[in-house]
Scaffold this motif. Structure first.
Motif, PDB file in Angstrom:
ATOM      1  N   GLU A  61       0.838  -1.199   0.000  1.00 17.72           N
ATOM      2  CA  GLU A  61       0.000   0.000   0.000  1.00 17.72           C
ATOM      3  C   GLU A  61       0.873   1.249   0.000  1.00 17.72           C
ATOM      4  O   GLU A  61       0.581   2.214  -0.704  1.00 17.72           O
ATOM      5  N   LEU A  62       1.965   1.232   0.758  1.00 20.93           N
ATOM      6  CA  LEU A  62       2.885   2.372   0.768  1.00 20.93           C
ATOM      7  C   LEU A  62       3.499   2.576  -0.612  1.00 20.93           C
ATOM      8  O   LEU A  62       3.618   3.702  -1.091  1.00 20.93           O
ATOM      9  N   GLY A  63       3.899   1.480  -1.252  1.00 20.31           N
ATOM     10  CA  GLY A  63       4.462   1.559  -2.597  1.00 20.31           C
ATOM     11  C   GLY A  63       3.444   2.121  -3.581  1.00 20.31           C
ATOM     12  O   GLY A  63       3.775   2.937  -4.443  1.00 20.31           O
ATOM     13  N   SER A  64       2.209   1.708  -3.431  1.00 22.29           N
ATOM     14  CA  SER A  64       1.148   2.187  -4.307  1.00 22.29           C
ATOM     15  C   SER A  64       0.917   3.680  -4.091  1.00 22.29           C
ATOM     16  O   SER A  64       0.728   4.431  -5.050  1.00 22.29           O
ATOM     17  N   ARG A  65       0.951   4.112  -2.863  1.00 18.66           N
ATOM     18  CA  ARG A  65       0.771   5.542  -2.567  1.00 18.66           C
ATOM     19  C   ARG A  65       1.894   6.375  -3.191  1.00 18.66           C
ATOM     20  O   ARG A  65       1.655   7.442  -3.746  1.00 18.66           O
ATOM     21  N   ARG A  66       3.124   5.891  -3.038  1.00 18.59           N
ATOM     22  CA  ARG A  66       4.267   6.624  -3.612  1.00 18.59           C
ATOM     23  C   ARG A  66       4.128   6.736  -5.123  1.00 18.59           C
ATOM     24  O   ARG A  66       4.398   7.777  -5.710  1.00 18.59           O
ATOM     25  N   GLU A  67       3.729   5.615  -5.734  1.00 18.87           N
ATOM     26  CA  GLU A  67       3.573   5.609  -7.187  1.00 18.87           C
ATOM     27  C   GLU A  67       2.500   6.605  -7.625  1.00 18.87           C
ATOM     28  O   GLU A  67       2.704   7.376  -8.569  1.00 18.87           O
ATOM     29  N   LYS A  68       1.386   6.638  -6.937  1.00 22.73           N
ATOM     30  CA  LYS A  68       0.308   7.582  -7.276  1.00 22.73           C
ATOM     31  C   LYS A  68       0.779   9.021  -7.066  1.00 22.73           C
ATOM     32  O   LYS A  68       0.480   9.907  -7.865  1.00 22.73           O
ATOM     33  N   LYS A  69       1.532   9.244  -5.992  1.00 27.96           N
ATOM     34  CA  LYS A  69       2.037  10.596  -5.716  1.00 27.96           C
ATOM     35  C   LYS A  69       2.983  11.040  -6.821  1.00 27.96           C
ATOM     36  O   LYS A  69       2.913  12.180  -7.297  1.00 27.96           O
ATOM     37  N   MET A  70       3.839  10.142  -7.284  1.00 27.72           N
ATOM     38  CA  MET A  70       4.783  10.476  -8.354  1.00 27.72           C
ATOM     39  C   MET A  70       4.024  10.763  -9.655  1.00 27.72           C
ATOM     40  O   MET A  70       4.374  11.682 -10.390  1.00 27.72           O
ATOM     41  N   GLN A  71       2.971   9.991  -9.907  1.00 27.88           N
ATOM     42  CA  GLN A  71       2.171  10.216 -11.107  1.00 27.88           C
ATOM     43  C   GLN A  71       1.487  11.591 -11.053  1.00 27.88           C
ATOM     44  O   GLN A  71       1.443  12.314 -12.048  1.00 27.88           O
ATOM     45  N   ARG A  72       0.993  11.955  -9.887  1.00 26.13           N
ATOM     46  CA  ARG A  72       0.359  13.267  -9.744  1.00 26.13           C
ATOM     47  C   ARG A  72       1.371  14.390  -9.935  1.00 26.13           C
ATOM     48  O   ARG A  72       1.078  15.406 -10.558  1.00 26.13           O
ATOM     49  N   GLU A  73       2.569  14.194  -9.373  1.00 29.53           N
ATOM     50  CA  GLU A  73       3.617  15.220  -9.537  1.00 29.53           C
ATOM     51  C   GLU A  73       4.018  15.367 -10.997  1.00 29.53           C
ATOM     52  O   GLU A  73       4.226  16.469 -11.465  1.00 29.53           O
ATOM     53  N   ASP A  74       4.127  14.227 -11.695  1.00 30.22           N
ATOM     54  CA  ASP A  74       4.464  14.271 -13.124  1.00 30.22           C
ATOM     55  C   ASP A  74       3.367  14.986 -13.895  1.00 30.22           C
ATOM     56  O   ASP A  74       3.648  15.768 -14.813  1.00 30.22           O
ATOM     57  N   ALA A  75       2.115  14.757 -13.548  1.00 34.40           N
ATOM     58  CA  ALA A  75       0.994  15.362 -14.243  1.00 34.40           C
ATOM     59  C   ALA A  75       0.950  16.873 -13.992  1.00 34.40           C
ATOM     60  O   ALA A  75       0.648  17.634 -14.899  1.00 34.40           O
ATOM     61  N   THR A  76       1.291  17.307 -12.802  1.00 30.44           N
ATOM     62  CA  THR A  76       1.251  18.738 -12.492  1.00 30.44           C
ATOM     63  C   THR A  76       2.441  19.460 -13.118  1.00 30.44           C
ATOM     64  O   THR A  76       2.353  20.648 -13.424  1.00 30.44           O
ATOM     65  N   GLU A  77       3.546  18.770 -13.342  1.00 25.84           N
ATOM     66  CA  GLU A  77       4.711  19.393 -13.972  1.00 25.84           C
ATOM     67  C   GLU A  77       4.497  19.628 -15.460  1.00 25.84           C
ATOM     68  O   GLU A  77       5.104  20.501 -16.048  1.00 25.84           O
TER      69      GLU A  77
END
Length: 78
Positions: A61-77
């Motif tokens: 679950e922690l790995g999944s959260r990190r992955e989603k957070k990275m995807q959101r950061e990539d999308a906002t950049e």
């Protein structure tokens, strides 16, 4: 009363001797004690496996959260 009904249901002509019933009871009690030791060990193993499963689920679950957070950061950049 219940014992008499049980033996009547078995259609026995003569009830077993008290000594033979006591011996059978002692044997069954010994088997129960031996099986209970195995039961406790299996119960401990089960609890340990459930703990490991919970830990793995939390890590995933922690790995999944990190992955989603990275995807959101990539999308906002972008």
């Amino acid at each position: 009363m219940a014992a008499r009904k049980y033996f009547n249901d078995l259609e026995l002509k003569k009830l077993p001797a008290v000594k033979s019933l006591q011996a059978e009871y002692a044997q069954l009690l010994n088997e129960k004690k031996a099986a209970y030791g195995e039961y406790r060990q299996v119960k401990r193993d089960k609890q340990e496996l459930l703990t490991v499963k919970m830990n793995v689920d939390n890590l995933l679950e922690l790995g999944s959260r990190r992955e989603k957070k990275m995807q959101r950061e990539d999308a906002t950049e972008r």
